[in-house]
Motif scaffolding. Structure first.
Motif, PDB file in Angstrom:
ATOM      1  N   ARG A 193       0.649  -1.129  -0.096  1.00 39.02           N
ATOM      2  CA  ARG A 193       0.348   0.045  -0.392  1.00 39.02           C
ATOM      3  C   ARG A 193       0.951   1.466   0.109  1.00 39.02           C
ATOM      4  O   ARG A 193       2.339   1.217   0.282  1.00 39.02           O
ATOM      5  N   PRO A 194       0.162   2.299  -0.323  1.00 37.20           N
ATOM      6  CA  PRO A 194       1.109   3.781  -0.301  1.00 37.20           C
ATOM      7  C   PRO A 194       1.458   4.108   1.101  1.00 37.20           C
ATOM      8  O   PRO A 194       1.427   3.349   1.871  1.00 37.20           O
ATOM      9  N   GLY A 195       2.789   4.216   0.853  1.00 42.67           N
ATOM     10  CA  GLY A 195       3.498   4.526   2.362  1.00 42.67           C
ATOM     11  C   GLY A 195       4.496   3.320   3.064  1.00 42.67           C
ATOM     12  O   GLY A 195       4.459   3.399   4.099  1.00 42.67           O
ATOM     13  N   GLU A 196       4.041   2.361   2.603  1.00 43.27           N
ATOM     14  CA  GLU A 196       4.442   0.695   3.572  1.00 43.27           C
ATOM     15  C   GLU A 196       5.871   0.227   2.419  1.00 43.27           C
ATOM     16  O   GLU A 196       5.703   0.396   1.160  1.00 43.27           O
ATOM     17  N   GLU A 197       6.390  -0.067   2.945  1.00 40.51           N
ATOM     18  CA  GLU A 197       7.511  -0.600   2.545  1.00 40.51           C
ATOM     19  C   GLU A 197       7.718  -2.526   2.818  1.00 40.51           C
ATOM     20  O   GLU A 197       7.192  -2.762   4.061  1.00 40.51           O
ATOM     21  N   GLY A 198       8.047  -3.157   1.314  1.00 38.02           N
ATOM     22  CA  GLY A 198       8.053  -4.993   1.206  1.00 38.02           C
ATOM     23  C   GLY A 198       6.442  -5.716   1.286  1.00 38.02           C
ATOM     24  O   GLY A 198       5.665  -4.566   1.918  1.00 38.02           O
TER      25      GLY A 198
END
Length: 653
Positions: free
Chosen positions: A426-431
């Motif tokens: 999702r936007p703003g999430e990493e991995g």
């Protein structure tokens, strides 16, 4: 008779002092024995405090006279410039004589350097940190002052507050009433008489004796009176001993004569102020959470064998700080409180539940209030890939390992999601993201498996777009999509729920086209043609009230299968909104669509990988959850969830 009575009185006082000293030594020996024998501390499950002793012992008293002194202050108490130092007498009676042991050195005293009775003097005790002062006792060798002030500071000498003022005439000296005529006044004429000419006492108690029995000494009200960092005694007006009208008769008692001669040697007339003993009785400030203290600036935590009262508390009850004024780093689950001396309740700090993943926590008033005043701790810097107020969840990109306890440092393991089969972050999430408990990744359409690594049954073509549905009557190759099995007279097909039945007229003989019974009507393979499902609309919560549904759940469709005589759909219940006779819990369960049309189609549509609001009847006898044409099958949205929640809260008419 005057001298005889004085001698007898001194003998009684001497005997009482010796007896009291013996009792004190016995008590101290017993305490030392108990401590070294490994006895349980007084602080275990109980309020405790270090013993009260003389704060002046082991410390240097600073004195300042108008003539000369051993200390320096910014302002002089003298009304005129001091005389030259060479006129000052030799300091044969230093300030240390006020704090030596009165039993070992009964005839030592401090003598003021002031020259005349009109001159003033000052004695000051500076402490390195905050202490609690119980009372002050002065034993004068000279006549007691006609005016005197005993003051304290709580900010290391920046400001001063009078503990008690002494004057023969309070109104004239300080403009205050005498506490003899107005109880509670700051000034008193007590202890200001010139007699006795020697060994006269001055006593100051920091707490009013009438309220000391009911006031908890660890309470803020008591500490406001007990706490100090500096003690100052200002000797403002000296007085001389009155000359007796008649000389005392000659004594025949040798003991009385000896004591009389001792008291008359070295008359203090040359020094307006002379003091045998200064006792500043108190203890280190620990709020009821420590049994003993250690030196304030020392790194050692062991008890010191010294007469000096140390200032850094060795805290118990999971408290911390020099004065046990806060909770230890991992014990902030509720507000810090002092112990209660009246009830003995220790009021210990409570440990935060961080499951071994944090070394400290902080107190949150908001969390404390929301928990009903039971828990307010929030863990700091959760380790081992955990997050949450109690380090109870796995952080983004990790999920729980159910085989390990929550306290294990390996309880959270990395999400392993196939990049092709799983949805992007999702936007703003990493991995990658996976469910923090099950480890299930977010799969693309038609993709299954915990890590989204392969196609679901009846899907093929695993790739960047997910998997495509098979168009075969039974199944297809998961890579090429080529149909694998043909149909025989008694075979059934694995048809996705809501899928279209292919045209299979060439596979049936005329004899086989018979009307099936209601029990086999779900076979869907004995009538062909185009399928069209009419979806049931849900306009408001009242639509749910029109049909009395046995169950109402929010569920994710996992897979759908045609069993020949019936259809079976596996779903994962996410939320139970209503249940009937069958007890429903979160988890995987099968539901059974029965609303197959005469044209061989499965309605309502239930697509794997989607979330629905499902409401329908239960099958009598088996307790199966059924899906019929009267059932509610609506894709789940946040707006729908809000609508249903409001409807259930308001109730059906």
């Amino acid at each position: 008779m005057y001298v005889v009575n004085t001698a007898e009185t001194r003998m009684k006082v001497f005997n009482m002092n010796v007896k009291g000293r013996h009792q004190m030594l016995v008590a101290l020996c017993w305490l030392l024995f108990v401590t070294r024998s490994g006895a349980v501390s007084r602080c275990v499950d109980h309020a405790c405090s270090p013993p009260i002793r003389n704060l002046a012992s082991g410390r240097t008293l600073i004195t300042l006279s108008c003539c000369c002194g051993n200390g320096s202050f910014h302002s002089s108490p003298c009304p005129h410039p001091p005389v030259t130092p060479h006129l000052c007498p030799e300091e044969t009676h230093p300030s240390t004589h006020m704090t030596d042991d009165p039993f070992l050195h009964p005839d030592t005293w401090w003598a003021s350097g002031a020259g005349t009775a009109e001159e003033q003097d000052e004695i000051r005790l500076d402490l390195e940190t905050k202490f609690c002062l119980s009372h002050v006792v002065l034993v004068f060798r000279s006549p007691r002052p006609a005016a005197m002030a005993i003051e304290r500071s709580v900010d290391f000498g920046k400001t001063w507050e009078a503990l008690k003022l002494f004057a023969q005439n309070c109104s004239m000296e300080f403009g205050l009433p005498d506490d003899f005529t107005q109880p509670g006044s700051l000034c008193t004429s007590r202890y200001t008489s010139a007699t006795p000419c020697s060994r006269g006492e001055v006593i100051v108690r920091t707490l009013d004796p009438s309220s000391a029995k009911t006031l908890d000494p660890y309470s803020p009200e008591a500490l406001a009176r007990l706490t100090l960092t500096n003690l100052r005694i200002r000797l403002l007006k000296a007085q001389t001993c009155p000359t007796p009208l008649n000389p005392p008769p000659v004594q025949t008692n040798p003991t009385a004569s000896a004591l009389t001669s001792i008291s008359n040697v070295e008359s203090p007339a040359s020094a307006p102020y002379a003091i045998y003993t200064l006792l500043a009785r108190g203890t280190c400030l620990c709020h009821g959470h420590a049994e003993y203290c250690v030196p304030h600036n020392s790194s050692q935590d062991t008890k010191q064998d010294s007469n000096m009262v140390s200032g850094r508390c060795q805290c118990t009850h999971h408290t911390a700080g020099d004065h046990c004024e806060k909770c230890a780093p991992l014990y902030n689950d509720r507000p810090w409180r002092p112990a209660n001396s009246s009830s003995g309740e220790p009021n210990p700090c409570q440990k935060c539940q961080c499951h071994g993943h944090a070394d400290s926590c902080h107190f949150s008033q908001r969390a404390w209030l929301s928990s009903g005043l039971t828990s307010g701790g929030i863990c700091d810097d959760c380790r081992h890939n955990t997050v949450g107020r109690r380090c109870q969840r796995c952080r983004h990109g990790y999920h729980r390992r159910p085989s390990l306890p929550l306290s294990s440092p390996h309880t959270c393991t990395r999400c392993w999601c196939d990049q092709q089969g799983s949805l992007p972050p999702r936007p703003g999430e990493e991995g990658p993201w996976c469910h923090p408990r099950s480890g299930q990744c977010h799969c693309k359409s038609g993709v299954g498996g915990t890590s989204c690594s392969h196609c679901l049954p009846s899907y093929w073509g695993f790739g960047e777009e997910g998997c495509k549905p098979c168009t075969c009557p039974v199944s297809c190759d998961p890579i090429t999509g080529q149909c694998l099995d043909s149909y025989s007279n008694n075979q059934v097909f694995n048809v996705p729920i809501g899928g279209k039945i292919p045209d299979l007229d060439h596979m049936f003989t005329i004899d086989e086209e018979v009307q099936w019974s209601k029990e086999l009507a779900v076979s869907a393979l004995h009538y062909t043609g185009k399928c069209s499902c009419k979806e049931k609309k849900l306009r408001s919560a009242s639509d749910l009230c029109k049909t009395k549904h046995d169950y109402m759940i929010k569920a994710s469709v996992l897979s759908a299968h045609d069993k020949g005589s019936h259809a079976e759909v596996q779903v994962k219940i996410r939320k139970v909104l209503q249940s009937g006779k069958v007890t429903l819990n979160l988890g995987t369960i099968s539901i059974y669509p029965l609303s197959w049309t005469s044209r061989g189609c499965t309605c309502p549509i239930l697509n794997p990988g989607m979330e629905y609001l499902l409401a329908g009847p239960e099958e009598a006898g088996t307790g199966r959850l059924l899906v019929t044409m009267q059932s509610v099958v609506v894709p789940w949205t946040p707006r729908l969830g809000l609508l249903i929640s409001e409807g259930l809260r308001n109730g059906c008419p």
